[in-house]
Design a protein around this motif. Structure first.
Motif, PDB file in Angstrom:
ATOM      1  N   GLN A 123       0.813  -1.209   0.000  1.00 36.07           N
ATOM      2  CA  GLN A 123       0.000   0.000   0.000  1.00 36.07           C
ATOM      3  C   GLN A 123       0.843   1.254   0.000  1.00 36.07           C
ATOM      4  OE1 GLN A 123      -3.398   0.131  -0.285  1.00 36.07           O
ATOM      5  NE2 GLN A 123      -3.160  -2.057  -0.698  1.00 36.07           N
ATOM      6  N   PHE A 124       1.989   1.238   0.689  1.00 37.23           N
ATOM      7  CA  PHE A 124       2.799   2.444   0.830  1.00 37.23           C
ATOM      8  C   PHE A 124       3.891   2.553  -0.241  1.00 37.23           C
ATOM      9  CE2 PHE A 124       0.802   2.456   4.959  1.00 37.23           C
ATOM     10  CZ  PHE A 124       0.697   3.795   5.288  1.00 37.23           C
ATOM     11  N   ALA A 125       4.277   1.480  -0.870  1.00 32.13           N
ATOM     12  CA  ALA A 125       5.330   1.515  -1.892  1.00 32.13           C
ATOM     13  C   ALA A 125       4.697   1.582  -3.286  1.00 32.13           C
ATOM     14  CB  ALA A 125       6.218   0.280  -1.784  1.00 32.13           C
ATOM     15  N   ASP A 126       5.407   2.239  -4.205  1.00 33.03           N
ATOM     16  CA  ASP A 126       4.954   2.236  -5.603  1.00 33.03           C
ATOM     17  C   ASP A 126       5.102   0.847  -6.225  1.00 33.03           C
ATOM     18  OD1 ASP A 126       4.454   4.939  -5.364  1.00 33.03           O
ATOM     19  OD2 ASP A 126       6.440   5.502  -6.102  1.00 33.03           O
ATOM     20  N   ARG A 127       6.217   0.234  -5.930  1.00 32.13           N
ATOM     21  CA  ARG A 127       6.460  -1.128  -6.418  1.00 32.13           C
ATOM     22  C   ARG A 127       7.253  -1.881  -5.379  1.00 32.13           C
ATOM     23  NH1 ARG A 127       9.465  -1.808 -11.737  1.00 32.13           N
ATOM     24  NH2 ARG A 127      10.952  -0.414 -10.729  1.00 32.13           N
ATOM     25  N   TRP A 128       7.135  -3.166  -5.394  1.00 32.46           N
ATOM     26  CA  TRP A 128       7.983  -3.983  -4.536  1.00 32.46           C
ATOM     27  C   TRP A 128       8.129  -5.356  -5.186  1.00 32.46           C
ATOM     28  CZ3 TRP A 128       6.989  -8.561  -1.839  1.00 32.46           C
ATOM     29  CH2 TRP A 128       5.654  -9.043  -1.931  1.00 32.46           C
ATOM     30  N   GLY A 129       9.149  -6.061  -4.802  1.00 30.31           N
ATOM     31  CA  GLY A 129       9.369  -7.368  -5.397  1.00 30.31           C
ATOM     32  C   GLY A 129      10.581  -8.044  -4.821  1.00 30.31           C
ATOM     33  N   THR A 130      10.940  -9.146  -5.472  1.00 30.70           N
ATOM     34  CA  THR A 130      12.056  -9.969  -5.011  1.00 30.70           C
ATOM     35  C   THR A 130      12.931 -10.306  -6.197  1.00 30.70           C
ATOM     36  OG1 THR A 130      10.658 -10.952  -3.298  1.00 30.70           O
ATOM     37  CG2 THR A 130      12.713 -12.092  -3.835  1.00 30.70           C
ATOM     38  N   ARG A 131      14.240 -10.229  -5.977  1.00 33.46           N
ATOM     39  CA  ARG A 131      15.154 -10.743  -6.990  1.00 33.46           C
ATOM     40  C   ARG A 131      16.174 -11.629  -6.299  1.00 33.46           C
ATOM     41  NH1 ARG A 131      17.356  -5.433  -6.616  1.00 33.46           N
ATOM     42  NH2 ARG A 131      19.580  -5.392  -6.112  1.00 33.46           N
ATOM     43  N   TYR A 132      16.589 -12.628  -7.071  1.00 32.46           N
ATOM     44  CA  TYR A 132      17.505 -13.610  -6.497  1.00 32.46           C
ATOM     45  C   TYR A 132      18.914 -13.324  -6.957  1.00 32.46           C
ATOM     46  CZ  TYR A 132      13.285 -16.138  -5.243  1.00 32.46           C
ATOM     47  OH  TYR A 132      12.074 -16.502  -4.716  1.00 32.46           O
ATOM     48  N   TRP A 159      12.877  -5.758  -2.291  1.00 33.54           N
ATOM     49  CA  TRP A 159      13.035  -4.335  -2.527  1.00 33.54           C
ATOM     50  C   TRP A 159      11.669  -3.664  -2.639  1.00 33.54           C
ATOM     51  CZ3 TRP A 159      10.628  -2.768  -6.899  1.00 33.54           C
ATOM     52  CH2 TRP A 159      10.377  -3.764  -7.872  1.00 33.54           C
ATOM     53  N   SER A 160      11.714  -2.348  -2.462  1.00 32.59           N
ATOM     54  CA  SER A 160      10.523  -1.517  -2.649  1.00 32.59           C
ATOM     55  C   SER A 160      10.968  -0.168  -3.190  1.00 32.59           C
ATOM     56  CB  SER A 160       9.759  -1.339  -1.342  1.00 32.59           C
ATOM     57  OG  SER A 160      10.525  -0.544  -0.436  1.00 32.59           O
ATOM     58  N   GLU A 161      10.085   0.485  -3.929  1.00 32.96           N
ATOM     59  CA  GLU A 161      10.369   1.791  -4.505  1.00 32.96           C
ATOM     60  C   GLU A 161       9.282   2.778  -4.095  1.00 32.96           C
ATOM     61  OE1 GLU A 161      10.951   1.898  -8.656  1.00 32.96           O
ATOM     62  OE2 GLU A 161      12.734   0.601  -8.658  1.00 32.96           O
ATOM     63  N   GLN A 162       9.731   3.989  -3.802  1.00 36.09           N
ATOM     64  CA  GLN A 162       8.811   5.074  -3.475  1.00 36.09           C
ATOM     65  C   GLN A 162       9.204   6.306  -4.277  1.00 36.09           C
ATOM     66  OE1 GLN A 162      10.050   3.888   0.846  1.00 36.09           O
ATOM     67  NE2 GLN A 162       8.627   5.599   0.991  1.00 36.09           N
ATOM     68  N   THR A 163       8.218   7.075  -4.614  1.00 29.68           N
ATOM     69  CA  THR A 163       8.484   8.324  -5.322  1.00 29.68           C
ATOM     70  C   THR A 163       8.458   9.465  -4.299  1.00 29.68           C
ATOM     71  OG1 THR A 163       7.455   7.463  -7.312  1.00 29.68           O
ATOM     72  CG2 THR A 163       7.720   9.862  -7.159  1.00 29.68           C
ATOM     73  N   PRO A 164       9.600  10.104  -4.034  1.00 28.51           N
ATOM     74  CA  PRO A 164       9.618  11.170  -3.035  1.00 28.51           C
ATOM     75  C   PRO A 164       8.647  12.278  -3.397  1.00 28.51           C
ATOM     76  CG  PRO A 164      11.853  10.511  -3.603  1.00 28.51           C
ATOM     77  CD  PRO A 164      10.946   9.832  -4.570  1.00 28.51           C
ATOM     78  N   GLY A 165       7.870  12.719  -2.384  1.00 33.79           N
ATOM     79  CA  GLY A 165       6.927  13.816  -2.586  1.00 33.79           C
ATOM     80  C   GLY A 165       5.643  13.412  -3.240  1.00 33.79           C
ATOM     81  N   ALA A 166       5.445  12.138  -3.503  1.00 35.19           N
ATOM     82  CA  ALA A 166       4.217  11.724  -4.173  1.00 35.19           C
ATOM     83  C   ALA A 166       3.019  11.782  -3.248  1.00 35.19           C
ATOM     84  CB  ALA A 166       4.390  10.300  -4.735  1.00 35.19           C
TER      85      ALA A 166
END
Length: 911
Positions: A872-881, A889-896
């Motif tokens: 809900q709080f991250a723009d994207r998240w996932g897993t890499r091996y 990992w998770s990504e957020q857009t600052p100021g969004a």
């Protein structure tokens, strides 16, 4: 022309080896002679046999009468009854019977009683035995004569009764003569008969030979087949040949005239026997025919006909004196020769048109070729108007009730100052006009005299008047139609050529235009398919590059001049501020190549979402292509994807490295910041879809400011230049001064592709950036739940130092959940990394390969909501091996979004 003897000589030469002797069976005389001899032999033989048979029949009848007379005389001789009634009749009668037999030259005299018991016989052994054969009939008192086969063979037997004085029968007398003895008597006359037959045969054969010799002289020794051929040839000359034939004797009398000669010379009903000068011929022609000279193709007039006359004597080969004349009508020959030349010219023009029209798949050029090929050989001016949809490659249609727009596409003429519409002018046809009606119905318009015809002037009377004033006198207009669709209009005009267009010109023009219409339609369909392929390809290629901070990227894509190909490129942002660079090539051109390129690009996009290493991603794409080839295209070898190549590289701006793997594609070219050009050694795997060998990835260090050049082989390789030469040119172009990616693309295109390429060419140039250390934060985490608060505090301070206080709430929530999961379910070492570039990235790594899954917890569950909150709080998240474990990992857009104020503790998070 030779005489009859010469013709016979040719017949004989055409049948070599035939006997020409008198008795030769291959001549008519020989066959008649053999037939006569056969008939004579049959008649003589029949006569001889008849005489012999008749003689024998007469001899048998005479023997019957003689035997009967002997039997009657002996039966009525004195003492015969007394002898029969005596106790020993044989003693008395046997000598008498033998004496009579010998005296009368019969074969036997037999006396028997009424019971058929013999009293006498030439063979004493048979005395006392019963008679053999008929005898009872004589007991009735009547004698008889019969032919009977007895012990001595066939015999003539006469049996008579021996009467008493009281009328009773005392016995029987049988006298017999054998047939053999009778024939001996008759055969005595055979030599006489044979002699007579031979004499008759000799006489008749001599007569037949004389007749055959006479017949041979009359038929010149010809056989039946030759006589038939002679008759057939004679009949053909008289009735079949298209030349007149006259036979004239030595006195100038007409002996024979065939049907064609009668027609050409208009001879009277029965001209045979008349002098050739008296049959109504022109004097010069009659004089020539009566001259007897040898003439070859001498031309004479006969009424309104021009005749070519040939004269040959008939006595060259021993024939009778005379002349054979042949007459050939050459009146129509000149006209036919001119017509044949015109037909040859038209056929040559059709052949030229087939070779010159449709050399390209361009609609406009095809129309120009049609106009150019007919001027001036068929028309002085020609124009081609095409419907607007045809020029766009679309299916043409004729809208009823509206104006049909036609564009003047091509024009050609013997002069350039013509008054016709210029090229590019839109010509409107109204369906109610005669021209448009003819267009819609597929009819043509033939106007032999444009000054006297008004129907063609309707659309533009003013320009029509100028055309007439210019000297144009004839028009032939017809539609271009193919597959039931009208493509346009073709107009042919004549001004310099004085002959108006006629029906023959119309037939020729229809054939020419029909062929050209097929070429125009092919070009139209190619234009449509090419536009579709270009549209498809451009829709499948990236329109804009995605935003990212790791690379400065520039690209060029140059489609092949001949068609659409399957080259493509892509820039794909990956988690962790990384970027994937992709360049691929599908063998071939057209819709299939473009569609295949789109499928491969989509597949690479989908697999890149799994965040796989470069070699593993190519392995998955290769497996996908193999499966597609085996299932979808099993029956169509042309539809297989095999032959596609790909280069997949992943650049990591944090580490400053690039991982690259190749599937049958040229490797990247690296330009270092100092201008040094390197071609790294990247293991080249097999093209996609072949399988069999694994792909290998190589790790390349890229200092900041380096340029990574990815390309397809169409950029460096061509028919005039091999791959190595093109690669050397690329190195020379890249070496030296520093360039931006855009400048690099321009310089490479100028150096390698000065002309439009024969194959697709894709170029991707990326200048590298390294993420500054101040934008990277890393922390090691002890595998203890109490360490979560400390990490959260340090990360909050790191965010505050970079002015990202607004992201603290969401980041602490995400970080707490990810670290807690790593502590609970993962394996040490556990590490946290924060990246700040275009986005704020939070990464938690551990050495476990287990991956968390998003759950939707129920109201009674105490846990299971952590990843839901992260999502809900991250723009994207996932897993890499990774080789050592995994990274969540998770990504957020600052100021969004503005984070709510909240007091954090472990109980609040439910940890």
């Amino acid at each position: 022309m030779g005489g009859f003897g010469g013709y016979i000589s040719r017949l004989r030469r055409s049948n070599p080896g035939r006997s020409r002797t008198l008795l030769g069976v291959r001549t008519v005389a020989g066959e008649v002679l053999l037939l006569e001899l056969a008939l004579v032999v049959l008649l003589v033989a029949a006569a001889a046999v008849s005489l012999v048979v008749q003689g024998r029949r007469a001899a048998i009848q005479e023997a019957g009468r003689g035997s009967y007379a002997v039997a009657v005389a002996f039966a009525h001789s004195p003492g015969i009854v007394a002898a029969l009634d005596s106790p020993h009749p044989t003693a008395v009668l046997q000598p008498l019977a033998e004496e009579i037999r010998k005296t009368t030259h019969v074969d036997d005299v037999v006396v028997s009683n009424t019971h058929g018991v013999r009293y006498t016989h030439p063979d004493p052994a048979l005395i006392g035995k019963h008679l053999v054969g008929p005898y009872k009939e004589a007991l009735l008192g009547h004698g008889f004569t019969r032919t009977f086969t007895g012990s001595r063979g066939p015999s003539v037997i006469s049996v008579v009764p021996v009467p008493r004085t009281d009328g009773s029968i005392a016995g029987l007398v049988s006298v017999g003569i054998t047939v053999n003895n009778v024939n001996k008597v008759a055969d005595r006359n055979v030599p006489t008969l044979v002699g007579a037959a031979v004499a008759t045969l000799a006489l008749t054969s001599g007569g037949a030979a004389l007749i055959s010799r006479r017949l041979r002289r009359q038929t010149h020794g010809l056989g039946p087949a030759e006589m038939t051929r002679l008759y057939e040839h004679h009949d053909a000359v008289l009735h079949s040949v298209r030349e007149g034939v006259l036979i004239i004797d030595g006195n100038g009398l007409l002996l024979l005239a065939n049907d064609e000669a009668r027609r050409l010379l208009r001879l009277p009903a029965n001209p045979e026997g008349l002098a050739v000068t008296d049959v109504g011929l022109p004097p010069q022609l009659a004089e020539l025919l009566a001259s007897g000279r040898v003439v070859s193709d001498e031309v004479r007039m006969a009424g309104d006909r021009l005749l070519a006359v040939n004269l040959r004597p008939t006595d060259e080969h021993g024939g009778p004196a005379g002349t054979v004349a042949t007459l050939r009508d050459t009146t129509e020959l000149a006209a036919l020769a001119g017509r044949a030349a015109e037909v040859r010219e038209r056929l040559l023009l059709l052949h030229t048109a087939a070779a010159r029209i449709g050399t390209t798949l361009d609609v406009t050029r095809t129309a120009e070729e049609l106009a150019e090929v007919v001027v001036p050989r068929f028309a002085d001016f020609a124009s081609v108007d095409l419907a607007e949809p045809v020029l766009r490659g679309e299916e043409p249609s004729v809208p009823l009730g509206t104006v049909l727009d036609m564009r003047r596409t091509a024009a050609a003429g013997v002069r350039a100052d013509h008054p016709f519409y210029p090229i590019g002018r839109v010509v409107g046809f109204v369906p109610t006009s005669p021209a448009a009606l003819g267009l819609i119905r597929g009819h043509t318009m033939l106007v032999p005299d444009v000054s006297a015809e008004s129907r063609w002037r309707g659309p533009d009377p003013e320009r029509s008047a100028r055309i007439v004033a210019y000297g144009v006198h004839s028009l032939l207009s017809m539609p271009l139609h193919a597959r039931g669709a009208v493509l346009g209009m073709v107009n042919f005009w004549r001004s310099e050529n004085p002959d108006p267009f006629d029906e023959d010109d119309l037939t020729f023009a229809e054939e020419l235009v029909a062929r050209a219409a097929v070429c125009v339609d092919n070009a139209r369909r190619y234009t449509r398919e090419h536009k579709m392929a270009v549209t498809l390809q451009r829709s499948l290629l990236p329109r804009d590059l995605p935003g990212q901070d790791a690379l400065d990227v520039a690209y060029r894509y140059l489609p092949a001049q001949a068609g659409v190909g399957g080259d493509w490129f892509d820039v794909i942002p990956l988690p962790g501020a990384r970027v994937a660079l992709v360049v691929g090539d599908v063998v071939g051109h057209g819709l299939h190549a473009a569609a295949t390129m789109g499928r491969l690009r989509t597949a690479v996009h989908n697999f890149s979402a799994l965040d796989l290493p470069a070699d593993e991603l190519l392995a998955h794409v290769d497996e996908l292509v193999t499966r597609i080839d085996q299932t979808e295209n099993a029956d169509d070898e042309r539809a297989k994807i095999t032959g596609a190549t790909c280069l997949y590289a992943v650049y990591d701006p944090v580490a400053g490295t690039c991982s690259a793997a190749v599937a049958g594609h040229p490797g990247p070219v690296l330009v270092l910041p100092d201008g040094t050009v390197r071609v790294p050694e990247v293991p080249s795997g097999l093209p996609l879809g072949i399988g069999g060998l694994p792909f290998e990835a190589v790790e390349l260090p890229l200092p900041e400011g380096s340029r990574l050049v990815l390309y397809t082989d169409g950029l460096v390789q061509s028919r005039e230049r091999n791959f190595d030469a093109g690669l050397d040119t690329m190195r020379e172009t890249l070496a030296g001064r520093h360039r931006t990616p855009e400048e690099t693309c321009n310089d490479l295109i100028t150096a390698l592709l000065p002309d439009p390429p024969g194959d697709d060419a894709a170029l991707l140039v990326a200048a590298t950036h390294v993420l500054a250390p101040s934008h990277v934060g890393e922390w090691d985490v002890e595998p203890d739940p109490s360490a979560v608060a400390g990490v959260r505090k340090e990360v909050s301070q790191w965010l505050a130092d970079r002015g990202l206080e607004d992201e603290t709430f969401a980041t602490e929530l995400i970080l707490s959940e990810l670290v807690t999961n790593a502590i609970r379910y993962g394996d040490p070492p556990i590490r946290v990394r924060m990246l700040h570039s275009r986005s704020l990235i939070c990464e938690v790594s551990d050495s476990s390969s287990t991956s968390p899954h998003l759950r939707y917890a129920s109201t009674t569950d105490e846990g299971g909501r952590g990843l839901y909150l992260v999502a809900q709080f991250a723009d994207r998240w996932g897993t890499r091996y990774t080789a050592d474990g995994k990274v969540i990992w998770s990504e957020q857009t600052p100021g969004a979004a503005e984070a709510p104020a909240f007091e954090w503790n472990d109980e609040t998070l439910g940890l």
